[in-house]
Design a protein around this motif. Structure first.
Motif, PDB file in Angstrom:
ATOM      1  N   GLY A  55       0.893   1.035 -33.096  1.00  0.00           N
ATOM      2  CA  GLY A  55       1.851   1.991 -33.619  1.00  0.00           C
ATOM      3  C   GLY A  55       3.223   1.375 -33.813  1.00  0.00           C
ATOM      4  O   GLY A  55       3.541   0.305 -33.289  1.00  0.00           O
ATOM      5  N   PHE A  56       4.046   2.047 -34.572  1.00  0.00           N
ATOM      6  CA  PHE A  56       5.330   1.502 -35.001  1.00  0.00           C
ATOM      7  C   PHE A  56       6.249   1.172 -33.823  1.00  0.00           C
ATOM      8  O   PHE A  56       6.831   0.091 -33.757  1.00  0.00           O
ATOM      9  N   VAL A  59       4.897  -1.912 -31.675  1.00  0.00           N
ATOM     10  CA  VAL A  59       4.840  -3.137 -32.476  1.00  0.00           C
ATOM     11  C   VAL A  59       6.239  -3.696 -32.698  1.00  0.00           C
ATOM     12  O   VAL A  59       6.459  -4.910 -32.608  1.00  0.00           O
ATOM     13  N   THR A  60       7.191  -2.840 -32.990  1.00  0.00           N
ATOM     14  CA  THR A  60       8.546  -3.332 -33.248  1.00  0.00           C
ATOM     15  C   THR A  60       9.250  -3.768 -31.961  1.00  0.00           C
ATOM     16  O   THR A  60       9.908  -4.809 -31.940  1.00  0.00           O
ATOM     17  N   PRO A 229       6.017  -4.777 -40.622  1.00  0.00           N
ATOM     18  CA  PRO A 229       5.687  -3.537 -39.899  1.00  0.00           C
ATOM     19  C   PRO A 229       6.908  -2.631 -39.783  1.00  0.00           C
ATOM     20  O   PRO A 229       7.334  -2.252 -38.693  1.00  0.00           O
ATOM     21  N   ALA A 230       7.476  -2.266 -40.948  1.00  0.00           N
ATOM     22  CA  ALA A 230       8.767  -1.581 -40.975  1.00  0.00           C
ATOM     23  C   ALA A 230       8.654  -0.072 -40.866  1.00  0.00           C
ATOM     24  O   ALA A 230       9.675   0.620 -40.798  1.00  0.00           O
ATOM     25  N   SER A 231       7.453   0.449 -40.853  1.00  0.00           N
ATOM     26  CA  SER A 231       7.247   1.892 -40.733  1.00  0.00           C
ATOM     27  C   SER A 231       5.850   2.125 -40.203  1.00  0.00           C
ATOM     28  O   SER A 231       4.999   1.223 -40.199  1.00  0.00           O
ATOM     29  N   ALA A 232       5.595   3.347 -39.767  1.00  0.00           N
ATOM     30  CA  ALA A 232       4.268   3.676 -39.243  1.00  0.00           C
ATOM     31  C   ALA A 232       3.197   3.465 -40.302  1.00  0.00           C
ATOM     32  O   ALA A 232       2.077   3.026 -39.985  1.00  0.00           O
ATOM     33  N   GLU A 233       3.534   3.729 -41.566  1.00  0.00           N
ATOM     34  CA  GLU A 233       2.552   3.581 -42.638  1.00  0.00           C
ATOM     35  C   GLU A 233       2.229   2.114 -42.922  1.00  0.00           C
ATOM     36  O   GLU A 233       1.138   1.802 -43.401  1.00  0.00           O
ATOM     37  N   ARG A 234       3.165   1.232 -42.619  1.00  0.00           N
ATOM     38  CA  ARG A 234       2.965  -0.190 -42.893  1.00  0.00           C
ATOM     39  C   ARG A 234       2.147  -0.908 -41.821  1.00  0.00           C
ATOM     40  O   ARG A 234       1.643  -2.005 -42.073  1.00  0.00           O
ATOM     41  N   ILE A 235       2.051  -0.346 -40.640  1.00  0.00           N
ATOM     42  CA  ILE A 235       1.359  -1.038 -39.548  1.00  0.00           C
ATOM     43  C   ILE A 235      -0.076  -1.410 -39.918  1.00  0.00           C
ATOM     44  O   ILE A 235      -0.491  -2.562 -39.723  1.00  0.00           O
ATOM     45  N   TRP A 238      -0.014  -4.365 -42.266  1.00  0.00           N
ATOM     46  CA  TRP A 238       0.386  -5.571 -41.518  1.00  0.00           C
ATOM     47  C   TRP A 238      -0.801  -6.143 -40.751  1.00  0.00           C
ATOM     48  O   TRP A 238      -1.062  -7.353 -40.773  1.00  0.00           O
TER      49      TRP A 238
END
Length: 344
Positions: A55-56, A59-60, A229-235, A238
């Motif tokens: 999750g965002f 991960v960040t 991984p700049a947003s939840a949708e991008r995870i 990525w």
């Protein structure tokens, strides 16, 4: 003894507990805060040590382990000041465990002895075409890379490089410019042939090629740029991009360079290395040198996101790492990096 004296003594006895109040450092609210801090440290430590980031949010935040170790040590010190020894011990133990995974990045590794050609690899992120092209050309002329991985290659970027003579220095290239951060380029001093089966499905363009090196030490090279991984949708994107990065397969050795959008604390980056790669920075004991920091910030730039290491050159095991350097940034949020290798 008079009744008044007895009454006075009773009052004094009743006052004794009040005089012996709980010390400030043992107050309940302070202990609760202390335990909450320890719980946070232990949770973060477990996420990193056992590769549980998902999750965002996780991960960040797992990208900032070096800073978290410092914060945890400071927190343990505060707990010691307030004499919350058990919490301080647990916090300190977790900080030490996290620090232990960072130590290999600061200690140079023994390198294999390779006998092939030397190879200099450079990676540059153009910050959506806003980087300083004159400065990048100065770096190219100074470090003389054999291979150049260029991320965020916008439609006007190839012409900007051509005007400055890059095509004369590195006459072979595969370029896929595009808007925003999508485009990627690969420049080479040696003939190359694109590998069409690798890197074609990523959200950002990624270019893989077989390089016709001198001395019969041909390699496969990839200009990498997994999704950020700049947003939840991008995870998920990525994660998929990392799954598609090439693994050693017994054929020509791989070298991969670029903006991986991951640090060595991300589980997917560690799995990639474990498949048979060496990170050049870690091999040289310089794996804590940061390569990325946003150019903006908060409160008119007074508060900035801490710098982390997202740019890497990784080489298949057996290739000797001779040198690694993080260069001054070129008007980008990413610093250029350069590695010198000796092929098998």
């Amino acid at each position: 003894m008079s009744e008044d004296t007895v009454a006075l003594m009773a009052v004094e006895r009743d006052d004794e507990p009040a005089a012996a109040k709980t010390p400030w450092y043992r107050r309940r609210w302070l202990r609760v805060l202390s335990w909450l801090g320890t719980a946070g440290v232990v949770t973060y430590g477990a996420v990193r040590l056992f590769g549980l980031e998902t999750g965002f949010l996780l991960v960040t935040t797992v990208a900032f382990v070096p800073y978290f170790v410092v914060a945890a040590i400071v927190g343990a010190g505060v707990q010691a000041v307030v004499r919350h020894w058990l919490a301080a011990g647990i916090t300190a133990a977790t900080a030490i465990a996290l620090a232990a995974v960072l130590v290999p990045r600061a200690v140079a590794d023994d390198q294999p002895t390779a006998g092939g050609a030397e190879l200099t690899v450079m990676s540059v992120n153009l910050y959506v075409g806003n980087a300083n092209f004159d400065y990048i050309m100065e770096l190219v002329e100074e470090h003389q890379p054999d291979l150049l991985s260029v991320q965020e290659l916008t439609p006007g970027s190839p012409d900007a490089f051509t005007e400055r003579g890059l095509d004369e220095i590195m006459p072979y290239s595969i370029l896929e410019p595009d808007d925003l951060a999508i485009g990627t380029g690969l420049y080479s001093r040696y003939p190359l042939e694109r590998i069409e089966t690798v890197g074609r499905d990523a959200i950002f363009y990624q270019i893989a090629a077989e390089i016709d090196m001198p001395e019969g030490t041909d390699i496969r090279f990839m200009a990498a740029h997994p999704a950020a991984p700049a947003s939840a949708e991008r995870i998920p994107l990525w994660e998929e991009d990392f799954e598609q990065l090439p693994r050693p397969d017994g054929g020509l050795p791989w070298v991969i360079a670029g903006d991986f959008n991951a640090t060595l604390d991300h589980e997917n980056m560690r799995e990639l290395l474990d498949s048979g790669y060496t990170d050049a920075a870690e091999a040289m004991g310089e794996g804590l040198d940061a390569t990325w920091q946003p150019t903006g910030g908060y409160l008119n730039g007074l508060v900035k996101i801490p710098a982390v290491t997202l740019d890497h050159v990784i080489a298949e095991e057996g290739i000797e790492v001779l040198d690694w350097e993080v260069l001054d940034d070129a008007g980008s949020d990413h610093a250029p990096v350069v590695a010198r290798l000796r092929l098998q």
